[in-house]
Design a protein around this motif. Structure first.
Motif, short mmCIF file in Angstrom:
data_model
loop_
_atom_site.label_atom_id
_atom_site.label_comp_id
_atom_site.label_asym_id
_atom_site.label_seq_id
_atom_site.Cartn_x
_atom_site.Cartn_y
_atom_site.Cartn_z
N TRP A 16 9.32 94.23 -12.42
CA TRP A 16 9.72 94.91 -11.56
C TRP A 16 9.22 96.63 -11.90
N LEU A 19 8.50 103.29 -9.55
CA LEU A 19 7.48 103.95 -7.91
C LEU A 19 7.87 105.18 -7.96
N ARG A 23 12.49 105.56 -6.36
CA ARG A 23 12.60 104.20 -6.53
C ARG A 23 12.24 102.92 -7.11
N GLN A 25 10.08 98.97 -7.49
CA GLN A 25 9.97 97.93 -6.73
C GLN A 25 9.89 96.52 -7.38
N ASP A 32 7.73 92.43 -1.94
CA ASP A 32 8.05 93.77 -2.83
C ASP A 32 8.81 95.20 -1.94
N CYS A 33 10.45 94.55 -2.26
CA CYS A 33 11.66 95.36 -1.87
C CYS A 33 11.48 97.00 -2.68
N LYS A 34 11.66 97.30 -1.90
CA LYS A 34 11.55 99.05 -2.24
C LYS A 34 13.20 99.76 -2.62
#
Length: 215
Positions: A16, A19, A23, A25, A32-34
């Protein structure tokens, strides 16, 4: 401290990055869940707590079973032997035809799960005369850290490891994951991008990349 992910469900996760918008990621798979603090990814078992990514199902299993290795199904991999099968909860696909939906999409993980450390998995498999351990029922990609630690424990006891997976995973974790597996069944669900998008909520190419890698 955010309590939507319990204190006993916070095993540090790999792959991970942070960002610029605050957040983080998840880089385990192409979703690519944020995530903001307290949020979980689509798999529901990887989430953000204390500004880092955590795995919420480490050391907890949704069930165990002794199967013939042919049920995985694998051909010419210790034929006639028994395999100790286990899984957790959660999945990074959203297949509309899932046969294990009550596990893969469970939101009641505490009700479903029994405690089982990686060492206990290996011990139980050896005790029951199994030649190998299979990570199955739900996709082991989403319980990556637990699966790899269990694989190490199995290898220390002379057991083989088997991954039953849809292969929906990024390249770097793919290399690490399959380096710990002695056999794998990659579940190619269809041959078209349209099918994957409409019926699994994913994409075809990452699965083809996994098939090419393990081949």
């Amino acid at each position: 401290m955010d309590e939507s992910i319990g204190l006993d469900q916070r095993h540090p996760a790999k792959y991970w990055h942070a960002l610029d918008d605050g957040r983080i990621q998840c880089d385990i798979c192409p979703r690519d869940c944020k995530l903001h603090e307290g949020q979980r990814g689509l798999c529901f078992v990887r989430g953000r707590a204390d500004k880092q990514l955590v795995l919420t199902t480490y050391g907890r299993s949704s069930g165990f079973c002794i199967d013939p290795i042919e049920k995985k199904p694998l051909n010419h991999f210790y034929p006639g032997s028994s395999v100790f099968s286990f899984g957790t909860a959660g999945c990074n696909l959203a297949c509309k035809f899932c046969q294990n939906w009550d596990i893969s999409k469970s939101r009641e993980m505490d009700r479903l799960m029994d405690a089982a450390s990686p060492e206990e998995i290996a011990r139980m498999a050896r005790l029951n005369g199994s030649k190998s351990v299979a990570f199955t029922y739900n996709d082991p990609v989403v319980f990556f850290e637990y699966a790899l630690d269990a694989a190490d424990a199995c290898h220390e006891r002379g057991l083989k490891t088997v991954a039953v997976t849809a292969g929906y995973i990024h390249d770097a974790p793919r290399r690490e994951f399959f380096s710990k597996m002695d056999a794998a069944n990659i579940d190619l669900k269809a041959f078209s991008e349209n099918f994957y998008v409409k019926l699994t909520g994913g994409h075809l190419q990452p699965v083809l990349d996994t098939l090419a890698y393990v081949h």
